[in-house]
Design an enzyme around this catalytic site. Sequence first.
Site, PDB file in Angstrom:
ATOM      1  N   ASP A 259       0.625   7.454   1.271  1.00  0.00           N
ATOM      2  CA  ASP A 259       0.648   7.622  -0.187  1.00  0.00           C
ATOM      3  C   ASP A 259      -0.770   7.534  -0.734  1.00  0.00           C
ATOM      4  O   ASP A 259      -1.636   6.931  -0.113  1.00  0.00           O
ATOM      5  CB  ASP A 259       1.421   6.488  -0.867  1.00  0.00           C
TER       6      ASP A 259
HETATM    7  N1  URA Z   1       5.387   3.828   3.580  1.00  0.00           N
HETATM    8  C1  URA Z   1       5.042   3.919   2.275  1.00  0.00           C
HETATM    9  O1  URA Z   1       5.804   3.514   1.412  1.00  0.00           O
HETATM   10  N2  URA Z   1       3.858   4.458   1.969  1.00  0.00           N
HETATM   11  C2  URA Z   1       2.973   4.890   2.890  1.00  0.00           C
HETATM   12  O2  URA Z   1       1.895   5.371   2.549  1.00  0.00           O
HETATM   13  C3  URA Z   1       3.351   4.785   4.233  1.00  0.00           C
HETATM   14  C4  URA Z   1       4.552   4.252   4.554  1.00  0.00           C
END
Ligand code: URA
Length: 233
Positions: A103
């Site tokens: 993310d």
């Molecule tokens: N899980 C998440 O919620 N975000 C990420 O970036 C990776 C795994």
Amino acid sequence: MRLDKFLADTTDLTRSLATKAVKSGRVLVNGSKPRSASLKITTEDQVTLDGETLTLEAGFRYFVMNKPAGYVCTHRDSTHPLVFDLLEGVVNRMALHTVGRLDRETTGLLLITDDGHFSHHLTSPRHHQPKTYRAWLAEPLRDDAEQKFEQGILLEDDPERTRPAQLQRISPQEVLLTIHEGRYHQVRRMFAALGNHVDKLHRERMGAMTLPEELAEGEFRPLSEAEIGRLTG
Ligand code: URA
């Protein structure tokens, strides 16, 4: 290979910008201006752009990055910077992709390559590659969290329980979580399903690879042959 493709593969120019560069006389093949960007060239030919010799890299490219917060793992985003922007000195970045995604606000270990088989091996559910995240939580963790994660969690808008995941408490609001799949926003949604909230998320490990300590946020380096072997072995 056509000259415009060669230029696109060895520089950050797209094929149409490569054609423009040829037309404007910035490109020389064996010291002479080529008549057209469709000219066929071989490895014997010497090609320069603005006086600099270009060489085609043989084989695939593999990088490990310590992703900073605020960067996105796509090639197109009009409002946020891209992780590919951080690959200073790397040519033909459009050919690269991230192995899975983090993310925008997640930091830590990110693998980047142009080898589709390599990324498939690491992300396909069949191979169950573990990924370990350090999460800082808004609320103290509930007592039964380890069991809940081990049993699998029902995420909002997803009928299938998550695979068993292993939780290690570092403190009431800091944990290490290892998951074996990669659903959308999975870690954040797993903690949300337990009534908590992830304030900060950082990936420390993916398969056989741990985030190299020497990489500060935003830094990257090529993977060694040994690291590639361990990740795919
Ligand atoms: N899980 C998440 O919620 N975000 C990420 O970036 C990776 C795994």
